[in-house]
Design an enzyme around this catalytic site. Structure first.
Site, PDB file in Angstrom:
ATOM      1  N   GLU A  80       0.841  -1.202   0.000  1.00 53.45           N
ATOM      2  CA  GLU A  80       0.000   0.000   0.000  1.00 53.45           C
ATOM      3  C   GLU A  80       0.877   1.252   0.000  1.00 53.45           C
ATOM      4  OE1 GLU A  80      -2.704   0.066   3.345  1.00 53.45           O
ATOM      5  OE2 GLU A  80      -3.839   1.738   2.499  1.00 53.45           O
ATOM      6  N   ASN A  88     -12.388  -1.569  -0.852  1.00 54.30           N
ATOM      7  CA  ASN A  88     -11.633  -2.115   0.277  1.00 54.30           C
ATOM      8  C   ASN A  88     -12.343  -1.719   1.574  1.00 54.30           C
ATOM      9  OD1 ASN A  88      -9.031  -2.983   1.774  1.00 54.30           O
ATOM     10  ND2 ASN A  88      -9.350  -0.888   2.485  1.00 54.30           N
ATOM     11  N   GLU A  89     -12.590  -2.682   2.411  1.00 53.54           N
ATOM     12  CA  GLU A  89     -13.200  -2.420   3.725  1.00 53.54           C
ATOM     13  C   GLU A  89     -14.332  -1.386   3.597  1.00 53.54           C
ATOM     14  OE1 GLU A  89     -10.161  -1.845   6.767  1.00 53.54           O
ATOM     15  OE2 GLU A  89      -9.436  -3.883   6.459  1.00 53.54           O
ATOM     16  N   TYR A  99      -6.500  -9.219  11.229  1.00 54.81           N
ATOM     17  CA  TYR A  99      -5.166  -8.970  11.792  1.00 54.81           C
ATOM     18  C   TYR A  99      -5.074  -9.599  13.177  1.00 54.81           C
ATOM     19  CZ  TYR A  99      -4.139  -5.638   8.087  1.00 54.81           C
ATOM     20  OH  TYR A  99      -3.878  -5.058   6.867  1.00 54.81           O
ATOM     21  N   GLU A 151      -5.953  -9.378   3.427  1.00 58.99           N
ATOM     22  CA  GLU A 151      -5.089  -8.679   4.397  1.00 58.99           C
ATOM     23  C   GLU A 151      -5.027  -9.539   5.650  1.00 58.99           C
ATOM     24  OE1 GLU A 151      -5.755  -4.511   5.257  1.00 58.99           O
ATOM     25  OE2 GLU A 151      -6.368  -4.114   3.177  1.00 58.99           O
ATOM     26  N   GLN A 168       2.270  -6.099   5.532  1.00 60.82           N
ATOM     27  CA  GLN A 168       2.407  -5.764   4.133  1.00 60.82           C
ATOM     28  C   GLN A 168       3.815  -6.144   3.687  1.00 60.82           C
ATOM     29  OE1 GLN A 168       1.169  -1.795   3.169  1.00 60.82           O
ATOM     30  NE2 GLN A 168      -0.769  -1.979   4.260  1.00 60.82           N
TER      31      GLN A 168
END
Ligand code: AHR
Length: 511
Positions: free
Chosen positions: A49, A196-197, A266, A321, A370
Site C-alpha cells: 500500500e 476495500n473495507e 489482523y 489482508e 504488508q
C-alpha cells in the site's frame, strides 16, 4: 537410534534449557487417504500500500538513486522477491485505495500532481509510483497484479476507465493514451478489487448498501473476457465487534456478480495494549499466537455462510489482508506502521498458512500485510541496507506447499498454556508436493519445552529449521542473519521420530 542434525551454530545459540529438558512426547497422524483441494499458490500473496515506507524506499527509489536499482526498483528487493516466487501483489491499498485517483499516477512523472495521504501520516505523495510503475513491477518480479479499485469516492465509470487503460488492445482513446505514456501492449490484470473495507475506511457502509455497491460497480468494471479478470467483492473483517457473518450474508445475498469475496483479519489485540514488536513478555507471545489461531474459526464461520448461498463453491474466499499488528517502533512515524519482526511472527505466519492449507476448498488467495517496511513485513530497508525478516524465511521454507495437495493432519499431545491462553503445543500441515514428496511443516509453539514427534511414518526427513534463542529473536541491520533457516534432518529410514526444539518451525520432505 534416530539421527537428529541441527546446524552447529544453531545448537550453540539455543538456551541450555531447550537442549537439556526431556522432550514432550506428541503423536502425528497424517491421513493420506483424504487429499484436499490443491493449495493455491496465491495464498502466498502480498499486499503493498501507499503507506509509510512500503512503496517509496521499500520498492521504488527512482532511476537516479545511488541505491542499486532496475529502472527505479531496488535491485536487492526485486531479487529477494523473485526467490520466493511472489504469486500476486495487491495495490494501491488498503484504505489508501478509496481516495486514490488513478489519473494522478500516469503520464510524465514530473507533471503528476502531489496529493496528501490522509490515511497514513498526512504525508505528501507525488505519485512517482503509479499504474505503469506498479504493473511493470509485478511483471518484473513475475507476480500477477491485483489492483484495488476506488469505489468509495470515484464512479464506476472512472473504475472501468482505469481497467480499460490497463487492459485494452483497441485503437480507442484510453489504450492510445497508455501507448503515448510508454506501454504499447496491454498488461494482464488478473484481479480487480471492488473497493476495500467498505464497512470502514472504504465508505462506512451498511452491509446491504455495501452489497448494492458491489453489484453496481462490478456490472460496469470489465476487462477483455479472454483475460479472465477476477472481480473481488470487498467483504468482512474479524477485527470488529459487529457480526462479520451478517456482512458476509448481505454480500452473498445482494452483492450481485462476484468471483471472490475478501476477508481481512489482523492478529491484533483490541481493548488491551498491542505492545511492542520486540522485548515483549510471554503473556504477549501466547496472546498473539492465540489471536493468530482465531483465523481458523473466522474462516470456518465465513465459509458456513458462503456455503449456504454458494454450495458449489464458485465464489472464492480471499483473505487479502492478514498479519500481526503491534505498536510502531519507537522513534518511527506512528502513521507509518513500521514494526520489527521476530520469532513470534514466524509463529503467526506459519500458524496462519497452516490454517489456509486446511481450508483450500474455499480459500484461494491470501495477502500478508504488508510486503516491505509496514506491519508484518517480509523485508525491511534502511536507506541502502536491506534485511530479510524471519517472516520472509517462512515464505521461503513453505515454497514446496505451493500447489501441493494437502492431507488432514493432527498432532495429539499436551497443550501449550500460559496465563489464560491455551493452544496445541505442536501445529502441523502435511501435503504432497508437486515433486511427489510428502512435506511436513511442524511448529512448536512452546517457548520452553522441546517436543518429540512420533510421526507414524517411515523414512528420512530432510529440510530446514527456523528458530532462535529468544521469543523476540530477530534480524537487524547490524545482524541481518541472526534468524535464518538452518539444515534439519531426522530418521534413518525406519520409523520416523523428530525432535523439535522449543519455539521452532521445521519444514521437511519425508523420503
Ligand atoms: O494494512 C493497513 C490497513 O489495514 C489497510 O489500509 C486497511 O485495509 C486495513 O484496515
Amino acid at each position: 537410534m534416530f539421527r537428529h542434525i541441527i546446524g552447529a551454530a544453531l545448537l550453540l545459540a539455543l538456551p541450555a534449557s531447550a537442549v537439556a529438558q526431556a522432550p514432550v512426547q506428541v503423536t502425528l497422524a497424517v491421513d493420506t487417504a483424504r487429499p484436499g483441494a490443491p493449495i493455491s499458490r496465491y495464498i502466498y500473496g502480498h499486499f503493498a500500500e501507499h503507506l509509510g515506507r512500503g512503496i517509496y524506499e521499500g520498492i521504488w527509489v527512482g532511476e537516479d538513486s545511488t541505491i542499486p536499482n532496475i529502472r527505479g526498483y531496488r535491485s536487492d528487493v526485486v531479487n529477494a522477491l523473485k526467490k520466493i516466487h511472489v504469486p500476486v501483489v495487491r495495490w494501491p491499498g488498503g484504505c489508501f485505495a478509496d481516495l486514490y485517483d488513478w489519473r494522478d499516477g500516469i503520464g510524465p512523472r514530473a507533471q503528476r500532481p502531489t496529493r496528501i495521504n490522509v490515511h497514513w501520516g498526512g504525508v505528501t505523495d507525488d505519485n512517482r509510483f503509479g499504474t505503469h510503475e506498479f504493473m511493470d513491477f509485478a511483471e518484473l518480479i513475475g507476480a500477477d497484479a491485483y489492483v484495488s479499485g476506488n469505489v468509495g469516492s470515484l464512479s464506476p465509470y472512472a473504475m472501468n476507465q482505469w481497467v480499460e487503460y490497463i487492459t485494452s488492445d483497441e485503437q480507442a482513446s484510453l489504450a492510445q493514451e497508455r501507448r503515448r505514456n510508454g506501454r504499447d501492449k496491454p498488461w494482464t490484470l488478473k484481479f480487480f478489487g471492488i473497493g476495500n473495507e467498505t464497512w470502514g475506511c472504504g465508505g462506512n457502509m451498511r452491509p446491504e448498501y455495501a452489497a448494492d455497491i458491489n453489484a453496481r460497480y462490478s456490472t460496469f468494471v470489465n476487462a477483455p473476457k479472454a483475460m479472465g479478470m477476477v472481480k473481488v467483492a470487498s467483504g468482512s473483517t474479524g477485527n470488529t465487534t459487529w457480526d462479520h457473518k451478517a456482512f458476509t450474508e448481505a454480500m452473498m445475498k445482494f452483492g450481485g456478480k462476484m468471483d471472490a469475496l475478501s476477508f481481512h483479519y489482523y492478529a491484533m489485540p483490541t481493548g488491551r495494549a498491542r505492545g511492542p514488536a520486540t522485548g515483549f513478555s510471554e503473556e504477549k507471545w501466547a496472546d498473539e499466537l492465540e489471536l493468530a489461531l482465531r483465523m481458523e474459526s473466522l474462516i470456518a464461520e465465513t465459509k458456513q455462510v458462503m456455503d449456504k448461498y454458494d454450495p458449489q463453491k464458485k465464489v472464492a474466499l480471499y483473505v487479502d489482508e492478514w498479519g500481526s499488528w503491534y505498536d510502531p517502533e519507537p522513534g518511527s512515524t506512528p502513521g507509518f506502521l513500521y514494526q520489527q519482526n521476530t520469532l513470534r511472527d514466524v509463529h503467526v505466519a506459519a500458524l496462519t498458512l497452516n490454517i489456509f492449507h486446511r481450508h483450500t476448498d474455499r480459500v484461494k488467495m491470501a495477502n500478508i500485510a504488508q510486503m516491505i517496511n509496514v506491519l508484518q513485513a517480509i523485508i525491511l530497508t534502511d536507506k541502502e541496507k536491506m534485511i530479510l525478516t524471519p517472516t520472509y524465511h517462512v515464505f521461503a521454507m513453505y515454497q514446496p506447499f505451493m500447489e501441493a495437495v494437502p492431507y488432514p493432519a493432527r498432532v495429539t499431545g499436551p497443550q501449550y498454556s500460559f496465563g489464560g491462553h491455551s493452544m496445541a503445543m505442536v501445529d502441523v500441515s502435511a501435503a504432497r508436493g508437486k515433486d511427489g514428496k510428502l512435506y511436513l511443516a511442524l511448529l512448536n509453539n512452546d517457548p520452553h519445552r522441546s517436543a518429540r514427534v512420533a510421526t507414524g511414518l517411515t523414512g528420512r526427513a530432510r529440510g530446514l529449521i527456523l528458530t532462535g534463542p529468544a521469543m523476540d529473536s530477530h534480524n537487524s541491520f547490524d545482524r541481518p542473519d541472526a534468524v535464518k533457516p538452518m539444515p534439519f534432518a531426522a530418521g534413518n529410514g525406519g520409523t520416523l521420530t523428530m525432535d523439535l526444539p522449543s519455539k521452532a518451525l521445521v519444514v521437511v520432505a519425508v523420503e
